[in-house]
Scaffold this motif. Structure first.
Motif, PDB file in Angstrom:
ATOM      1  N   VAL A   9      13.401 -34.601  71.402  1.00  0.00           N
ATOM      2  CA  VAL A   9      13.337 -35.190  70.057  1.00  0.00           C
ATOM      3  C   VAL A   9      12.580 -36.517  70.070  1.00  0.00           C
ATOM      4  N   PHE A  10      11.654 -36.616  69.128  1.00  0.00           N
ATOM      5  CA  PHE A  10      10.903 -37.851  68.889  1.00  0.00           C
ATOM      6  C   PHE A  10      11.183 -38.276  67.453  1.00  0.00           C
ATOM      7  N   LYS A  11      11.277 -39.585  67.214  1.00  0.00           N
ATOM      8  CA  LYS A  11      11.395 -40.069  65.847  1.00  0.00           C
ATOM      9  C   LYS A  11      10.462 -41.264  65.665  1.00  0.00           C
ATOM     10  N   THR A  12       9.644 -41.176  64.636  1.00  0.00           N
ATOM     11  CA  THR A  12       8.671 -42.223  64.348  1.00  0.00           C
ATOM     12  C   THR A  12       8.859 -42.656  62.908  1.00  0.00           C
ATOM     13  N   TYR A  13       8.829 -43.942  62.638  1.00  0.00           N
ATOM     14  CA  TYR A  13       8.775 -44.419  61.251  1.00  0.00           C
ATOM     15  C   TYR A  13       7.375 -44.957  61.034  1.00  0.00           C
ATOM     16  N   GLY A  14       6.612 -44.335  60.131  1.00  0.00           N
ATOM     17  CA  GLY A  14       5.202 -44.716  59.975  1.00  0.00           C
ATOM     18  C   GLY A  14       4.505 -44.451  61.293  1.00  0.00           C
ATOM     19  N   HIS A  15       3.872 -45.503  61.835  1.00  0.00           N
ATOM     20  CA  HIS A  15       3.220 -45.327  63.147  1.00  0.00           C
ATOM     21  C   HIS A  15       4.090 -45.875  64.277  1.00  0.00           C
ATOM     22  N   LYS A  42      19.876 -46.253  67.923  1.00  0.00           N
ATOM     23  CA  LYS A  42      21.172 -45.571  68.069  1.00  0.00           C
ATOM     24  C   LYS A  42      21.632 -44.974  66.723  1.00  0.00           C
ATOM     25  N   SER A  43      21.559 -45.791  65.664  1.00  0.00           N
ATOM     26  CA  SER A  43      21.995 -45.284  64.351  1.00  0.00           C
ATOM     27  C   SER A  43      21.037 -44.213  63.850  1.00  0.00           C
ATOM     28  N   THR A  44      19.764 -44.363  64.158  1.00  0.00           N
ATOM     29  CA  THR A  44      18.782 -43.348  63.765  1.00  0.00           C
ATOM     30  C   THR A  44      19.155 -42.014  64.404  1.00  0.00           C
ATOM     31  N   PHE A  45      19.582 -42.066  65.664  1.00  0.00           N
ATOM     32  CA  PHE A  45      19.995 -40.838  66.361  1.00  0.00           C
ATOM     33  C   PHE A  45      21.196 -40.205  65.646  1.00  0.00           C
ATOM     34  N   LEU A  46      22.191 -41.031  65.281  1.00  0.00           N
ATOM     35  CA  LEU A  46      23.350 -40.484  64.555  1.00  0.00           C
ATOM     36  C   LEU A  46      22.916 -39.892  63.216  1.00  0.00           C
ATOM     37  N   ALA A  57       9.554 -34.795  65.862  1.00  0.00           N
ATOM     38  CA  ALA A  57       9.238 -33.631  66.712  1.00  0.00           C
ATOM     39  C   ALA A  57      10.495 -33.279  67.482  1.00  0.00           C
ATOM     40  N   GLY A  58      10.569 -32.048  67.952  1.00  0.00           N
ATOM     41  CA  GLY A  58      11.733 -31.584  68.694  1.00  0.00           C
ATOM     42  C   GLY A  58      12.788 -31.030  67.754  1.00  0.00           C
ATOM     43  N   GLU A  59      13.928 -30.623  68.339  1.00  0.00           N
ATOM     44  CA  GLU A  59      14.954 -30.041  67.467  1.00  0.00           C
ATOM     45  C   GLU A  59      16.362 -30.368  67.929  1.00  0.00           C
ATOM     46  N   ILE A  60      17.253 -30.381  66.936  1.00  0.00           N
ATOM     47  CA  ILE A  60      18.678 -30.629  67.187  1.00  0.00           C
ATOM     48  C   ILE A  60      19.446 -29.414  66.706  1.00  0.00           C
ATOM     49  N   ARG A  61      20.400 -28.971  67.505  1.00  0.00           N
ATOM     50  CA  ARG A  61      21.249 -27.840  67.110  1.00  0.00           C
ATOM     51  C   ARG A  61      22.718 -28.230  67.292  1.00  0.00           C
ATOM     52  N   ILE A  62      23.518 -27.899  66.276  1.00  0.00           N
ATOM     53  CA  ILE A  62      24.972 -28.073  66.399  1.00  0.00           C
ATOM     54  C   ILE A  62      25.564 -26.675  66.297  1.00  0.00           C
ATOM     55  N   ASP A  63      26.265 -26.260  67.335  1.00  0.00           N
ATOM     56  CA  ASP A  63      26.741 -24.871  67.418  1.00  0.00           C
ATOM     57  C   ASP A  63      25.607 -23.887  67.160  1.00  0.00           C
ATOM     58  N   GLY A  64      24.458 -24.185  67.679  1.00  0.00           N
ATOM     59  CA  GLY A  64      23.318 -23.268  67.588  1.00  0.00           C
ATOM     60  C   GLY A  64      22.540 -23.335  66.284  1.00  0.00           C
ATOM     61  N   GLN A  65      23.029 -24.149  65.325  1.00  0.00           N
ATOM     62  CA  GLN A  65      22.353 -24.219  64.014  1.00  0.00           C
ATOM     63  C   GLN A  65      21.779 -25.619  63.798  1.00  0.00           C
ATOM     64  N   PRO A  66      20.721 -25.730  63.003  1.00  0.00           N
ATOM     65  CA  PRO A  66      20.264 -27.075  62.633  1.00  0.00           C
ATOM     66  C   PRO A  66      21.382 -27.778  61.865  1.00  0.00           C
ATOM     67  N   PRO A  67      21.548 -29.107  62.014  1.00  0.00           N
ATOM     68  CA  PRO A  67      22.617 -29.797  61.294  1.00  0.00           C
ATOM     69  C   PRO A  67      22.491 -29.565  59.788  1.00  0.00           C
ATOM     70  N   PHE A 227       6.259 -48.390  72.210  1.00  0.00           N
ATOM     71  CA  PHE A 227       6.978 -47.224  72.738  1.00  0.00           C
ATOM     72  C   PHE A 227       8.382 -47.144  72.163  1.00  0.00           C
ATOM     73  N   GLY A 228       8.897 -45.928  72.111  1.00  0.00           N
ATOM     74  CA  GLY A 228      10.258 -45.719  71.617  1.00  0.00           C
ATOM     75  C   GLY A 228      11.255 -45.705  72.770  1.00  0.00           C
ATOM     76  N   ALA A 229      12.519 -45.611  72.394  1.00  0.00           N
ATOM     77  CA  ALA A 229      13.588 -45.575  73.401  1.00  0.00           C
ATOM     78  C   ALA A 229      13.972 -44.129  73.698  1.00  0.00           C
ATOM     79  N   THR A 230      14.621 -43.960  74.823  1.00  0.00           N
ATOM     80  CA  THR A 230      15.150 -42.645  75.194  1.00  0.00           C
ATOM     81  C   THR A 230      16.446 -42.865  75.973  1.00  0.00           C
ATOM     82  N   VAL A 231      17.044 -41.801  76.464  1.00  0.00           N
ATOM     83  CA  VAL A 231      18.276 -41.969  77.239  1.00  0.00           C
ATOM     84  C   VAL A 231      17.873 -42.318  78.666  1.00  0.00           C
ATOM     85  N   THR A 232      18.135 -43.567  79.051  1.00  0.00           N
ATOM     86  CA  THR A 232      17.709 -43.998  80.385  1.00  0.00           C
ATOM     87  C   THR A 232      18.817 -43.840  81.425  1.00  0.00           C
ATOM     88  N   TYR A 233      20.064 -43.888  80.979  1.00  0.00           N
ATOM     89  CA  TYR A 233      21.205 -43.625  81.883  1.00  0.00           C
ATOM     90  C   TYR A 233      22.164 -42.696  81.166  1.00  0.00           C
TER      91      TYR A 233
END
Ligand SMILES: Nc1ncnc2c1ncn2[C@@H]1O[C@H](COP(=O)(O)OP(=O)(O)OP(=O)(O)O)[C@@H](O)[C@H]1O
Length: 261
Positions: A9-15, A42-46, A57-67, A227-233
């Motif tokens: 998953v990627f998230k961009t606001y504008g550029h 973090k809140s954007t992810f929630l 870009a990318g996709e999120i599934r909850i119990d196999g379905q898009p939220p 650059f954006g953030a990701t899960v580093t740990y």
């Protein structure tokens, strides 16, 4: 199948890239704390788990379905700022989601089932120390009391996935501790999957059994937004290592450190 899967998953606001290449599998019943520097997404992810935002870009599934876009009993949410209904009494604020959960098609409940729910609401109010305020309006409660009510309200639906954005930030230490216990009891009882954003590392490591650190892997000193953030740990904790591990300080890996003295 994972309860929640997050694929590249990627998230961009504008550029401006906010999140990049977040890839996770969360098992049903996991309690994930999300920590990271202010503004790292973090809140954007929630909000993406709530379908209030879509991944770029990318996709999120909850119990196999898009939220689902509509709020529903599959996902409960508590934000840092309490959000209770001002025109309903404290007890009604709690009963409303319970009725909704118990009678999705029929609307309000009557008879023995309703009496049962009223007794359950009173037990919860007792538990969160608001029994004496059951008939009060939310405006008569302190901020901490309102937040306790908001947390109990979200939990009343016994959602499959609970999303918490700094839910305890505004509470005093004593209330915070009793709400921690309340949340842990309900988590153990229901086996729900929890995502909790927190700025408090000790809270994250005390409550959660998985701690995700969001941070930037790449850092351009000339353009901090490059650059954006990701899960580093990704700490998966067992009962044995419930102690706080040695967690590196947040911040971009190559960021200039403040001068000593
Ligand atoms: N709707 C939006 N439009 C444009 N930029 C946004 C929007 N929402 C958030 N942002 C930006 O995205 C970045 C991440 O915001 P977010 O609120 O997700 O961070 P956070 O890690 O939760 O921060 P904090 O810990 O301070 O609450 C911030 O730079 C914020 O300004």
């Amino acid at each position: 199948m994972s309860a929640v899967s997050v694929r590249r998953v990627f998230k961009t606001y504008g550029h401006t890239p906010i999140l990049e290449n977040v890839d996770l599998d969360i098992d049903e019943g996991q309690f994930c704390a999300i920590v990271g520097a202010s503004g790292c997404g973090k809140s954007t992810f929630l909000r993406m788990l709530l379908a209030q935002e879509m991944p770029s870009a990318g996709e999120i599934r909850i119990d196999g379905q898009p939220p689902a876009r509509e709020p529903g009993p599959d996902r409960g949410v508590v934000f840092q700022r309490y959000s209770v209904f001002p025109h309903l009494s404290v007890r009604r604020n709690l009963l409303l989601p319970m009725e909704f959960g118990g009678s999705r098609l029929l609307g309000r409940l009557f008879g023995p089932r309703r009496q049962e729910l009223e007794r359950e609401a009173d037990r919860v109010l007792e538990r969160i120390g608001l029994a004496h305020m059951a008939d009060a309006w939310p405006s008569q409660l302190s901020g901490g009391m309102q937040q306790r009510l908001a947390i109990a309200q979200a939990l009343a639906l016994k959602p499959k996935v609970l999303l918490l954005d700094e839910p305890f930030g505004a509470l005093d230490p004593g209330t915070r501790k009793s709400m921690h216990e309340f949340l842990l009891d309900l988590w153990r009882e229901t086996g729900m999957t929890i995502f909790m954003v927190s700025h408090d590392l000790s809270e994250a490591f005390t409550l959660a059994n998985r701690v995700l650190v969001f941070d930037k892997r790449r850092w351009d000193p000339h353009d901090p937004t490059a650059f954006g953030a990701t899960v580093t740990y990704d700490f998966k904790l067992t009962e044995k290592d419930w102690e706080k591990p040695d967690v590196p300080a947040f911040g971009p890996p190559d960021a200039p450190q403040p001068a000593a003295g």
